[in-house]
Design a protein around this motif. Structure first.
Motif, PDB file in Angstrom:
ATOM      1  N   VAL A   1       0.680  -1.241   0.114  1.00  0.00           N
ATOM      2  CA  VAL A   1      -0.030   0.051  -0.139  1.00  0.00           C
ATOM      3  C   VAL A   1       0.584   1.174  -0.269  1.00  0.00           C
ATOM      4  N   SER A   2       0.708   2.413  -0.623  1.00  0.00           N
ATOM      5  CA  SER A   2       1.060   3.418  -0.421  1.00  0.00           C
ATOM      6  C   SER A   2       0.037   4.399   0.518  1.00  0.00           C
ATOM      7  N   LYS A   3       0.672   5.511   0.641  1.00  0.00           N
ATOM      8  CA  LYS A   3      -0.388   6.799   1.042  1.00  0.00           C
ATOM      9  C   LYS A   3      -0.932   6.704   0.544  1.00  0.00           C
ATOM     10  N   GLU A   4      -0.994   7.204  -1.299  1.00  0.00           N
ATOM     11  CA  GLU A   4      -1.695   7.856  -1.394  1.00  0.00           C
ATOM     12  C   GLU A   4      -3.336   6.654  -1.785  1.00  0.00           C
ATOM     13  N   ASP A   5      -3.565   5.611  -0.993  1.00  0.00           N
ATOM     14  CA  ASP A   5      -4.520   4.748  -1.532  1.00  0.00           C
ATOM     15  C   ASP A   5      -5.418   4.793  -0.537  1.00  0.00           C
TER      16      ASP A   5
ATOM     17  N   SER B   1      -8.623  11.959   8.279  1.00  0.00           N
ATOM     18  CA  SER B   1     -10.321  13.003   8.309  1.00  0.00           C
ATOM     19  C   SER B   1     -10.923  12.096   9.492  1.00  0.00           C
ATOM     20  N   GLU B   2     -11.391  13.402   9.952  1.00  0.00           N
ATOM     21  CA  GLU B   2     -12.390  13.125  10.878  1.00  0.00           C
ATOM     22  C   GLU B   2     -13.577  12.467  10.857  1.00  0.00           C
ATOM     23  N   TYR B   3     -14.418  12.235   9.262  1.00  0.00           N
ATOM     24  CA  TYR B   3     -15.652  11.834   9.299  1.00  0.00           C
ATOM     25  C   TYR B   3     -15.223  10.793   8.004  1.00  0.00           C
ATOM     26  N   LEU B   4     -13.749  10.377   7.742  1.00  0.00           N
ATOM     27  CA  LEU B   4     -13.897   9.315   6.793  1.00  0.00           C
ATOM     28  C   LEU B   4     -12.809   8.677   6.728  1.00  0.00           C
ATOM     29  N   VAL B   5     -13.119   7.725   6.186  1.00  0.00           N
ATOM     30  CA  VAL B   5     -11.876   5.866   6.597  1.00  0.00           C
ATOM     31  C   VAL B   5     -11.556   5.264   5.102  1.00  0.00           C
ATOM     32  N   THR B   6     -10.650   4.707   4.694  1.00  0.00           N
ATOM     33  CA  THR B   6     -10.318   3.883   4.326  1.00  0.00           C
ATOM     34  C   THR B   6     -10.373   2.361   4.624  1.00  0.00           C
ATOM     35  N   LEU B   7     -10.845   1.687   4.345  1.00  0.00           N
ATOM     36  CA  LEU B   7     -11.223  -0.244   4.749  1.00  0.00           C
ATOM     37  C   LEU B   7     -10.200  -0.723   3.073  1.00  0.00           C
TER      38      LEU B   7
ATOM     39  N   VAL C   1     -18.272   6.427  -0.093  1.00  0.00           N
ATOM     40  CA  VAL C   1     -18.163   6.839  -0.821  1.00  0.00           C
ATOM     41  C   VAL C   1     -18.835   6.098  -2.178  1.00  0.00           C
ATOM     42  N   PRO C   2     -19.025   6.715  -3.973  1.00  0.00           N
ATOM     43  CA  PRO C   2     -19.230   6.510  -4.617  1.00  0.00           C
ATOM     44  C   PRO C   2     -18.117   5.857  -4.984  1.00  0.00           C
ATOM     45  N   ARG C   3     -17.442   5.278  -6.290  1.00  0.00           N
ATOM     46  CA  ARG C   3     -16.242   4.967  -6.923  1.00  0.00           C
ATOM     47  C   ARG C   3     -15.080   5.063  -6.616  1.00  0.00           C
ATOM     48  N   SER C   4     -15.007   4.339  -5.054  1.00  0.00           N
ATOM     49  CA  SER C   4     -14.631   5.250  -4.312  1.00  0.00           C
ATOM     50  C   SER C   4     -13.856   3.772  -3.783  1.00  0.00           C
ATOM     51  N   THR C   5     -13.183   2.791  -4.800  1.00  0.00           N
ATOM     52  CA  THR C   5     -12.815   1.239  -4.907  1.00  0.00           C
ATOM     53  C   THR C   5     -11.705   0.990  -5.956  1.00  0.00           C
ATOM     54  N   LYS C   6     -10.125   0.547  -5.395  1.00  0.00           N
ATOM     55  CA  LYS C   6      -9.653   0.620  -6.475  1.00  0.00           C
ATOM     56  C   LYS C   6      -9.355  -1.256  -6.080  1.00  0.00           C
TER      57      LYS C   6
ATOM     58  N   GLU D   1      -7.751  -6.076   8.777  1.00  0.00           N
ATOM     59  CA  GLU D   1      -7.460  -4.619   9.529  1.00  0.00           C
ATOM     60  C   GLU D   1      -6.250  -4.137   9.717  1.00  0.00           C
ATOM     61  N   PHE D   2      -6.400  -2.602   8.933  1.00  0.00           N
ATOM     62  CA  PHE D   2      -4.799  -2.302   8.557  1.00  0.00           C
ATOM     63  C   PHE D   2      -5.173  -0.392   8.177  1.00  0.00           C
ATOM     64  N   TYR D   3      -4.570  -0.037   8.956  1.00  0.00           N
ATOM     65  CA  TYR D   3      -4.607   1.887   9.526  1.00  0.00           C
ATOM     66  C   TYR D   3      -2.975   2.333   9.054  1.00  0.00           C
ATOM     67  N   TYR D   4      -3.437   2.896   8.056  1.00  0.00           N
ATOM     68  CA  TYR D   4      -1.906   3.292   7.464  1.00  0.00           C
ATOM     69  C   TYR D   4      -1.153   4.437   8.339  1.00  0.00           C
ATOM     70  N   ASP D   5       0.303   3.972   8.724  1.00  0.00           N
ATOM     71  CA  ASP D   5       0.869   4.785   9.469  1.00  0.00           C
ATOM     72  C   ASP D   5       2.284   5.145   9.542  1.00  0.00           C
ATOM     73  N   GLU D   6       2.012   5.903   8.163  1.00  0.00           N
ATOM     74  CA  GLU D   6       4.099   6.015   8.530  1.00  0.00           C
ATOM     75  C   GLU D   6       5.266   5.470   8.659  1.00  0.00           C
ATOM     76  N   LYS D   7       5.233   6.164  10.539  1.00  0.00           N
ATOM     77  CA  LYS D   7       6.333   5.656  11.329  1.00  0.00           C
ATOM     78  C   LYS D   7       6.683   3.977  11.725  1.00  0.00           C
ATOM     79  N   GLU D   8       5.047   3.548  11.617  1.00  0.00           N
ATOM     80  CA  GLU D   8       4.760   2.458  11.638  1.00  0.00           C
ATOM     81  C   GLU D   8       5.175   1.649  10.517  1.00  0.00           C
ATOM     82  N   ILE D   9       4.762   1.994   9.255  1.00  0.00           N
ATOM     83  CA  ILE D   9       5.462   1.445   7.762  1.00  0.00           C
ATOM     84  C   ILE D   9       6.807   1.032   8.073  1.00  0.00           C
TER      85      ILE D   9
END
Length: 135
Positions: free
Chosen positions: A23-27, A32-38, A62-67, A103-111
Motif C-alpha cells: 500500500v501507499s499513502k495515496e491509497d 479525516s474526522e469523518y472518512l476512513v479507507t478500508l 463513497v461512490p466509485r471509491s474502490t480500487k 485490519e490495517f491503518y496507514y501509519d507512516e512511522k509504523e510502516i
C-alpha cells in the motif's frame, strides 16, 4: 527464527502477509474526522459482485471509491472509502458477501519501522546462510 513462520512475511497470502510493502499513502484518505479507507480482500470469482455491490453494503459508502491494489492467486485487495460511523455495519455486510475486511491503518512511522525490521531480518538471514558455509 524461521522467516517463513513469521505471519507478516512478504510471501504469504493477502490474509496474512504484511501490507506495508504493497500500500501507499495515496491509497488512503488520511487525517479525516469523518472518512476512513478500508482494505477488503475479495475472492477472484467475486470481483464483479464486489464492483456491483460495495457501494450498497452500508449507508455512507463513497461512490466509485474502490480500487484494486494487488492480487494473488486467490483474490484481490481492494480499497473502499466510507464514513467512520458505518465501519461495523460495513464489515458485517461484507462478511455476509464473502468479502473480508483486513485490519490495517496507514501509519507512516509504523510502516517505516516494519520495513526496517524486515530488512534487518533479511540481512540476518543472509549472514546466517553465509556463516553456515552456503555462500
Amino acid at each position: 527464527m524461521a522467516l517463513c513462520g513469521c505471519p507478516t512475511w512478504p510471501g504469504g497470502n493477502l490474509f496474512t502477509r504484511t501490507l506495508s510493502d504493497i500500500v501507499s499513502k495515496e491509497d488512503f484518505v488520511l487525517d479525516s474526522e469523518y472518512l476512513v479507507t478500508l482494505l477488503v480482500i475479495v475472492p477472484k470469482p467475486n470481483y464483479s459482485q464486489w464492483q456491483k455491490t460495495y457501494e450498497s453494503l452500508s449507508d455512507m459508502v463513497v461512490p466509485r471509491s474502490t480500487k484494486l491494489i494487488t492480487e494473488d492467486k486467490e483474490g484481490g485487495l481492494f480499497t473502499v472509502t466510507l464514513f467512520r460511523k458505518v465501519i461495523e455495519d460495513f464489515k458485517s455486510k461484507a462478511r455476509e458477501n464473502k468479502f473480508t475486511v483486513r485490519e490495517f491503518y496507514y501509519d507512516e512511522k509504523e510502516i517505516k519501522r516494519e520495513r526496517e525490521e524486515m530488512a534487518r531480518l533479511l540481512s540476518d538471514k543472509k549472514q546466517q546462510y553465509r556463516q553456515n558455509g552456503n555462500g
